[in-house]
Design an enzyme around this catalytic site. Structure first.
Site, PDB file in Angstrom:
ATOM      1  N   HIS A   1       3.828  48.017   9.691  1.00 51.92           N
ATOM      2  CA  HIS A   1       4.429  48.252   8.380  1.00 51.92           C
ATOM      3  C   HIS A   1       3.348  48.497   7.326  1.00 51.92           C
ATOM      4  CE1 HIS A   1       8.481  47.250   9.841  1.00 51.92           C
ATOM      5  NE2 HIS A   1       7.774  46.557  10.713  1.00 51.92           N
TER       6      HIS A   1
ATOM      7  N   ASP B   1      11.307  50.788   8.494  1.00 49.71           N
ATOM      8  CA  ASP B   1      11.675  49.452   8.968  1.00 49.71           C
ATOM      9  C   ASP B   1      12.856  49.626   9.913  1.00 49.71           C
ATOM     10  OD1 ASP B   1       9.835  48.475   7.191  1.00 49.71           O
ATOM     11  OD2 ASP B   1      11.250  47.292   6.010  1.00 49.71           O
TER      12      ASP B   1
ATOM     13  N   HIS C   1      16.075  42.707   2.986  1.00 50.16           N
ATOM     14  CA  HIS C   1      15.634  42.976   4.356  1.00 50.16           C
ATOM     15  C   HIS C   1      16.575  42.338   5.379  1.00 50.16           C
ATOM     16  CE1 HIS C   1      11.719  44.292   2.722  1.00 50.16           C
ATOM     17  NE2 HIS C   1      11.454  44.764   3.923  1.00 50.16           N
TER      18      HIS C   1
ATOM     19  N   HIS D   1      13.235  44.572  12.833  1.00 50.27           N
ATOM     20  CA  HIS D   1      12.205  43.975  11.972  1.00 50.27           C
ATOM     21  C   HIS D   1      12.705  42.676  11.336  1.00 50.27           C
ATOM     22  CE1 HIS D   1       8.830  43.628   9.341  1.00 50.27           C
ATOM     23  NE2 HIS D   1       9.361  44.201   8.279  1.00 50.27           N
TER      24      HIS D   1
END
Length: 262
Positions: free
Chosen positions: A81, A87, A214, A91
Site C-alpha cells: 500500500h 485496496d 476501511h 486488506h
C-alpha cells in the site's frame, strides 16, 4: 493527458478480455463507450514516497546494470500500500477477495468525482459527507450503477510537502477522507463498486488507527483506491476509470496504473 479519439463497442471490449463486464451493464443499453482523452491518475512511485508513519515503503536496488552486464534489471522491495494503489477487500476483512480475485469487469467503471477542495483547503480534517453526495446528485443525477466515487480534495498538489501526510507533533495525521456515513450510504443505497481518494487514506487522517471506512467499505466486498492525481483535468461526471490492479496471488492491494477515459 493524452488526447485521441476512440469508440469502443461493448461487444468488442468484452471480446478483448471482458473489460466492461458486470460493472458496465448499463452502458450496453446506451451504446459504445466513446472518449477523446486519457488522463493518467497515477503518481510516479519513488523511494521516499510519503507514508502516514514516515517509514520508507519502497526501495529500488540495481543488481544488474548496463555498465556491468549490458542489461538493466532492478529489484524492488515494497509494502503493498504505497504510491497510487488499490485496496482489495481482504486488506480489511477476514475472507474478502485479494487483488487478483477482483473481477476484471469491476475495474472499469463510471467515474464520479466529488469536489471538496474548498472546504479541504480551509480544514485539513474535512470529510466527504452524505451532503456532498446529495449536492453532486442534484447537479448530475443519481450516481451511475457500478461507479467509482472519487474524492477530489486537492491533496495531490501537496505531494512534496509536509501537508500531504498532515503529521502533527502528536503523531496524528490531518488529511481529508470519506465520512463513515457517506460510505454507508454508497453501500446501502447506491450500486457502487469502488471509492477513491487523492490522499493517503480512504479514512480521514485524524482517524488513523481506527479506520472505520476501511473496515466497512472493504468489508462489504468493494475496493478502494488511494493517492490519485489528475482529477482537476476530468469532469465531475461522464468519465470512466480503469484500474490496472496487480494480479498477485493473495495480494491485499498494490501499486496500480490508473487512468481516466473521458
Amino acid at each position: 493527458m493524452l488526447k485521441a479519439g476512440f469508440t469502443l463497442g461493448v461487444a468488442s471490449m468484452a471480446g478483448a478480455g471482458g473489460l466492461l463486464g458486470s460493472a458496465s451493464r448499463a452502458s450496453a443499453a446506451t451504446g459504445p463507450l466513446s472518449f477523446s482523452s486519457v488522463t493518467d491518475m497515477t503518481h510516479t512511485l519513488y523511494e521516499g514516497f510519503p507514508t502516514f508513519s514516515g517509514e520508507k515503503w519502497f526501495e529500488m536496488e540495481h543488481p544488474v546494470t548496463w555498465e556491468k552486464d549490458r542489461v538493466n534489471l532492478n529489484r524492488w522491495t515494497l509494502m503493498e500500500h504505497t504510491g497510487t494503489h488499490i485496496d482489495a477487500p481482504i486488506h480489511f476483512s477476514e475472507d474478502g477477495n485479494s487483488a487478483d480475485l477482483i473481477p476484471i469487469g469491476d475495474l472499469l467503471c463510471p467515474l464520479v468525482i466529488i469536489d471538496i477542495r474548498q472546504k479541504a483547503a480551509e480544514d485539513a480534517d474535512a470529510y466527504l459527507t452524505p451532503d456532498d453526495i446529495a449536492a453532486w446528485e442534484a447537479e448530475h443525477g443519481e450516481i451511475p450503477e457500478g461507479a467509482c466515487v472519487a474524492m477530489n480534495s486537492g491533496w495531490s498538489a501537496h505531494l512534496k510537502t509536509e501537508r500531504f501526510t498532515g503529521l502533527d507533533g502528536e503523531g496524528k495525521n490531518h488529511t481529508p477522507g470519506f465520512h463513515p456515513e457517506a460510505a454507508r450510504l454508497l453501500i446501502e443505497e447506491r450500486s457502487v463498486k469502488g471509492i477513491a481518494v487523492d490522499t493517503l487514506s480512504l479514512d480521514r487522517g485524524i482517524a488513523s488507527g481506527e479506520f472505520p471506512v476501511h473496515y466497512e467499505w472493504l468489508g462489504s466486498g468493494r475496493w478502494g483506491v488511494e493517492c490519485l492525481t489528475g482529477m482537476d483535468e476530468i469532469a465531475a461526471s461522464g468519465a470512466y476509470i480503469l484500474v490496472g490492479a496487480p494480479k498477485v496471488a493473495g495480494a491485499s492491494g498494490g501499486p496500480s496504473r490508473i487512468v481516466a477515459l473521458h
